[in-house]
Design an enzyme around this catalytic site. Structure first.
Site: not given
Ligand code: ASP
Length: 333
Positions: A15, A94
């Site tokens: 993200t 994340t």
């Molecule tokens: N779906 C995303 C990922 O893990 C969520 C994020 O990065 O917050 O790439």
């Protein structure tokens, strides 16, 4: 004038590199921007470190896994071996950041700071948290105070042990928390504080040898225990070829009596079973769980199911003894 620290940033997507149609859209596409594009939003970064940026993957971290983390660990090692490198920062989605951070902690041996960061809001969002997180991650990785602490995660102004950090919220910017012993410092712009002296987690670098060959890592299945059991789902993991299983059990490691015979039979057929908990802050001890810790059955101690799966994968890959590994991995008593 003293030379600035040299920090390598390795981008993997997430993200933090995400883009939405508008600044107020909750939906977005992860992994759209390169690290260089992220750096454009943080002009002050070049004042605290000389940055070199490289993109290893452009992935939503739902699609990252042990195969990608092997490549990432090897790349980090190469960067850290360069005597000019002060520290390495990894930008990561994340969703699987807590698993990546443990994997890196278990496989890397460098003394240099390795800091994993990400963000909860896309780069195009109102009050995006990525730029501050990346700034603070670079700041920490450039700090002498971060040497000899293993892999760290830096998010929302907090410094976590990579072995112990967990994702605790799906959307909020303070999504990351520490499982037992995990919050070790704070990072405010220009100020880095550690609450504990340097030191590594107990199994820091213990599985380094998996980086030296290209064998596929063993498959570990996680069975989520729900009221009433679901014996078929548990048994099907063995049939699907899993070489080890983790139970996301109730509370401190309890499972329905109906699951006990199948679980014991699986373990007796040579498939290690780690009992963890579906509760956010997992604590499963040999004397709190339904199954006996004996033979191929082991309590996860303070590791949640997803972290237990990473540790069991590396345990199996190196032919190590699960009980010995999970006992040694635990926090100091
Ligand atoms: N779906 C995303 C990922 O893990 C969520 C994020 O990065 O917050 O790439």
């Amino acid at each position: 004038m003293t030379a600035k620290p040299k920090v390598v940033i390795i981008g993997t997507g997430g993200t933090i590199a995400g883009r939405a149609a508008s600044a107020t859209d909750l939906a977005y596409d992860a992994a759209q921007l390169s690290v260089d594009e992220l750096l454009e939003a943080i002009p002050g970064l070049k004042d605290i470190a000389d940055i070199s940026a490289t993109n290893l993957f452009s992935l939503n971290s739902k699609d990252m896994g042990p195969g990608e983390w092997l490549q990432l660990a090897r790349r980090i090692e190469t960067c850290a071996e360069d005597q000019d490198t002060t520290g390495v920062v990894v930008t990561h989605g994340t969703d699987t950041l807590e698993e990546a951070a443990l994997f890196l902690e278990l496989t890397l041996r460098t003394q240099k700071p390795v800091v994993v960061t990400g963000s909860m809001r896309a780069a195009t969002a109102l009050s995006a948290d990525g730029p501050a997180n990346l700034y603070q991650a670079v700041q920490v990785s450039a700090s002498n105070q971060a040497i000899g602490r293993g892999v760290l995660a830096v998010l929302n102004g907090e410094i976590f042990s990579g072995a112990r950090v967990i994702k605790n919220h799906s959307i909020a910017t303070d999504a990351f928390k520490a499982s037992a012993g995990g919050l070790i410092g704070s990072a405010y712009s220009g100020h880095t504080f550690f609450f504990v002296p340097p030191g590594f987690s107990p199994l820091h670098g213990a599985f380094h040898r998996v980086l030296q060959n290209d064998q596929a890592l063993p498959q570990v299945g996680v069975h989520y225990v729900t009221a009433g059991g679901n014996e078929q789902a548990l048994v099907s993991l063995e049939a699907a070829g899993c070489q080890g299983l983790v139970l996301a059990a109730f509370g401190s490691g309890e499972i329905p009596e109906a699951l006990v015979p199948s679980a014991q039979a699986i373990a007796e057929r040579g498939i290690p079973i780690v009992v963890s908990s579906r509760v956010n802050h997992a604590v499963v001890l040999p004397d709190t769980m339904t199954l006996n810790e004996a033979g191929n059955v082991v309590a996860s101690r303070h590791l949640n199911p997803q972290k237990s799966a990473i540790l069991l994968t590396l345990t199996l890959a190196t032919g190590s003894d699960p009980r010995d590994v999970f006992t040694r991995a635990d926090i100091a008593k």
